[in-house]
Design an enzyme around this catalytic site. Structure first.
Site, PDB file in Angstrom:
ATOM      1  N   GLU A 183     -17.310   0.832  -7.571  1.00 48.96           N
ATOM      2  CA  GLU A 183     -16.426  -0.329  -7.334  1.00 48.96           C
ATOM      3  C   GLU A 183     -17.160  -1.407  -6.536  1.00 48.96           C
ATOM      4  O   GLU A 183     -16.717  -1.829  -5.467  1.00 48.96           O
ATOM      5  CB  GLU A 183     -15.155   0.107  -6.613  1.00 48.96           C
ATOM      6  CG  GLU A 183     -14.263   0.977  -7.479  1.00 48.96           C
ATOM      7  CD  GLU A 183     -12.896   1.267  -6.865  1.00 48.96           C
ATOM      8  OE1 GLU A 183     -12.784   1.217  -5.630  1.00 48.96           O
ATOM      9  OE2 GLU A 183     -11.955   1.546  -7.620  1.00 48.96           O
ATOM     10  N   GLU A 377     -12.113   6.031 -13.637  1.00 53.46           N
ATOM     11  CA  GLU A 377     -11.050   6.334 -12.665  1.00 53.46           C
ATOM     12  C   GLU A 377      -9.740   5.786 -13.180  1.00 53.46           C
ATOM     13  O   GLU A 377      -9.682   4.648 -13.643  1.00 53.46           O
ATOM     14  CB  GLU A 377     -11.314   5.683 -11.300  1.00 53.46           C
ATOM     15  CG  GLU A 377     -12.316   6.366 -10.453  1.00 53.46           C
ATOM     16  CD  GLU A 377     -12.394   5.790  -9.046  1.00 53.46           C
ATOM     17  OE1 GLU A 377     -11.355   5.389  -8.490  1.00 53.46           O
ATOM     18  OE2 GLU A 377     -13.515   5.736  -8.527  1.00 53.46           O
TER      19      GLU A 377
HETATM   20  C1  BG6 Z   1     -10.936   3.929  -5.916  1.00 56.43           C
HETATM   21  C2  BG6 Z   1     -12.091   4.662  -5.284  1.00 56.43           C
HETATM   22  O1  BG6 Z   1     -10.735   2.741  -5.248  1.00 56.43           O
HETATM   23  O2  BG6 Z   1      -9.686   4.466  -5.855  1.00 56.43           O
HETATM   24  C3  BG6 Z   1     -11.835   6.096  -4.927  1.00 56.43           C
HETATM   25  O3  BG6 Z   1     -13.263   4.574  -6.076  1.00 56.43           O
HETATM   26  C4  BG6 Z   1     -10.413   6.217  -4.411  1.00 56.43           C
HETATM   27  O4  BG6 Z   1     -12.801   6.524  -4.008  1.00 56.43           O
HETATM   28  C5  BG6 Z   1      -9.458   5.815  -5.520  1.00 56.43           C
HETATM   29  O5  BG6 Z   1     -10.099   7.447  -3.889  1.00 56.43           O
HETATM   30  C6  BG6 Z   1      -7.992   5.946  -5.162  1.00 56.43           C
HETATM   31  O6  BG6 Z   1      -7.735   5.276  -3.993  1.00 56.43           O
HETATM   32  P1  BG6 Z   1      -7.032   5.999  -2.754  1.00 56.43           P
HETATM   33  O7  BG6 Z   1      -7.095   5.012  -1.675  1.00 56.43           O
HETATM   34  O8  BG6 Z   1      -5.675   6.333  -3.203  1.00 56.43           O
HETATM   35  O9  BG6 Z   1      -7.848   7.202  -2.474  1.00 56.43           O
END
Ligand code: BG6
Length: 478
Positions: A183, A377
């Site tokens: 990211e 993701e």
């Molecule tokens: C992304 C990141 O922003 O979202 C991850 O690459 C992160 O590391 C994921 O865990 C979900 O966000 P959060 O804050 O719910 O863990």
């Protein structure tokens, strides 16, 4: 789903990051990194967004959930066996830079750290699972943060180059899918995790941010070139946080504002990493914010020569923007702002749920760049309940993931070239933004809680069996 929407060989799997699963924060000669000094709980988000963080551990005041995380460091065999049972083709993980170079400045790599990832990759290959490796996921060595000012410093490019050469050489026969910075565009909002520094009160945040970005672009391009040389049959991508920006209404002022936000936040980094050039629109932005980048003579050539093979991106939500936000309720969400979209409902953490936005994202990215995409993701952070009989009936997660995967199927039918899909947090892990365990994403439940209690026992949720079926039928079970 129409038969054969997902191409043969589509890479189904799950995604994680070293600092959010491994634990073992002092084992195997590992050095301290950024995630090790971030406290758990709601305070974390404030720290991430407030200038002047000192990167110190204060155990009297805070807890540090990443230190133990879910103990993947010791339990990786059990976890990988569960991924294999679901039928994963790939597993996205990251290498902790501090396991390989504990302070970042050593001349020789740390053998114990290298050996740990050898064991993990071997275990994955035992089941025919390909690793997809992020080289830097929100956790550079703390020494580089404290003594060099993170990516503000040009010297960090040299340290990074040493790190990537060490891992490409060591894992050349074990890893064929790589990504450089997780990211990368999130550094605009959370420089601590993305760029390795906290903006100082007296500092010009624009100059510092873009100078750090320039260093990351050079470092990323060098990594791409090294990867292509050392592992010619590998593919290496960039990784961006993508949340398509919608104008709040058809007022041209708002349409233009949304376009500007889309370009700056969503496209700027990918333009440089995919096209190998700073985009035209950024020149005006640099002038308006008095940004004057310090570049070495051949930096632009390196950037041009080191373009990525694919775009990996995270998708959690869309973002709705209006130039004048007064009188409108702001939306919360994956680091990004915007106003509430009246057509969408939100998760327990206020992230708006928008499967169609994923189809839009895939189409926009493919239209613009014409390179393969990889959804690395996507997922729903939610509270899960373990029933008396031990079952976890996470139908809300199945709904979320199912609707998003269907949207991906539509994008594939639209003509988008997609390598694969790794949903986020395939096993419960520590949240990056809030340090919570209770914000769960997994198909696999981990008995670990925000107060630090829990046995770390793993349990299969209902979504585990569902995803297994999705993979087994290459998406046709949807
Ligand atoms: C992304 C990141 O922003 O979202 C991850 O690459 C992160 O590391 C994921 O865990 C979900 O966000 P959060 O804050 O719910 O863990």
């Amino acid at each position: 789903m129409k038969k054969h929407t997902f191409p043969k060989g589509f890479l189904w799997g799950g995604a994680t990051a070293a600092n959010q699963i491994e634990g073992g924060f002092f084992e195997g000669n590992k050095g301290l990194n950024i995630a090790d000094v971030l406290p758990g709980g709601k305070e974390r988000l404030d720290i991430l967004q407030t200038p002047g963080f000192d990167f110190e551990i204060d155990r009297e005041k805070y807890s540090y959930p990443n230190h133990e995380a879910i103990d993947f460091y010791h339990r990786y065999k059990e976890d990988i066996a569960l991924f294999a049972e679901m039928g994963f083709k790939v597993f996205r993980m990251s290498i902790a830079w501090t396991r390989i170079f504990p302070t970042g400045t050593e001349l020789e790599a740390n053998e114990e750290g290298l050996a740990f990832y050898d064991r993990v990759f071997d275990e994955l290959h035992k089941y025919g699972i390909e690793p997809v490796v992020t080289i830097s996921h929100y956790e550079m060595p703390l020494t580089l943060v404290k003594e060099y000012g993170g990516w503000r410093s040009r010297e960090v490019v040299t340290f990074f180059e040493r790190y990537v050469n060490a891992i490409f050489n060591r894992y050349q026969n074990k890893v064929k899918y790589w990504m450089t910075f997780n990211e990368i565009n999130s550094g605009f909002i959370m420089p601590i995790q993305g760029l390795g520094f906290s903006i100082q009160k007296e500092e010009d945040k624009y100059q510092a941010t873009f100078q750090a970005y320039h260093h990351q672009f050079v470092a990323s391009a060098m990594a791409v070139k090294a990867c292509h040389k050392i592992i010619p049959d590998a593919q290496i991508g960039c990784m961006i946080l993508y949340a398509p920006v919608y104008p709040y209404d058809s007022n041209p002022q708002n349409v233009m504002f949304a376009l500007q936000e889309e370009r700056l936040f969503n496209y700027f980094c990918a333009d440089v990493q995919v096209r190998g050039e700073y985009p035209a629109f950024i020149q005006r932005y640099f002038e308006e914010h008095n940004i004057d980048l310090d570049m070495h003579e051949n930096d632009l050539d390196i950037i041009k020569e080191g373009t990525v093979d694919y775009i990996g991106f995270s998708y959690y939500m869309s973002r709705t923007e209006k130039r004048d936000k007064t009188k409108l309720e702001e939306s919360q969400g994956n680091l990004i702002g915007g106003v509430k979209n009246p057509f969408l409902r939100a998760s327990d953490w206020g992230w708006e749920i928008d499967p169609e936005g994923l189809r839009i994202s895939l189409n926009r990215l493919y239209d613009r760049y014409q390179v393969p995409l990889f959804v690395v993701e996507n997922g729903l952070g939610a509270y899960d309940k373990v029933e008396e009989d031990g079952s976890i009936n996470d139908d809300y997660r199945i709904d979320f993931l199912g609707s998003h995967i269907k949207a991906i199927g539509e994008a594939i039918k639209d003509g988008v070239q997609l390598i694969g899909y790794t949903s986020w947090g395939c096993i419960d892990l520590v949240s990056a933004s809030s340090g919570e365990f209770s914000k769960r994403y997994g198909y696999i439940y981990v008995d670990k809680h925000d107060d630090g209690s829990g046995t770390l026992e793993r349990k299969k949720k209902k979504s585990f069996y569902w995803y297994k079926e999705v993979i087994a039928t290459n998406g046709e079970a949807l």
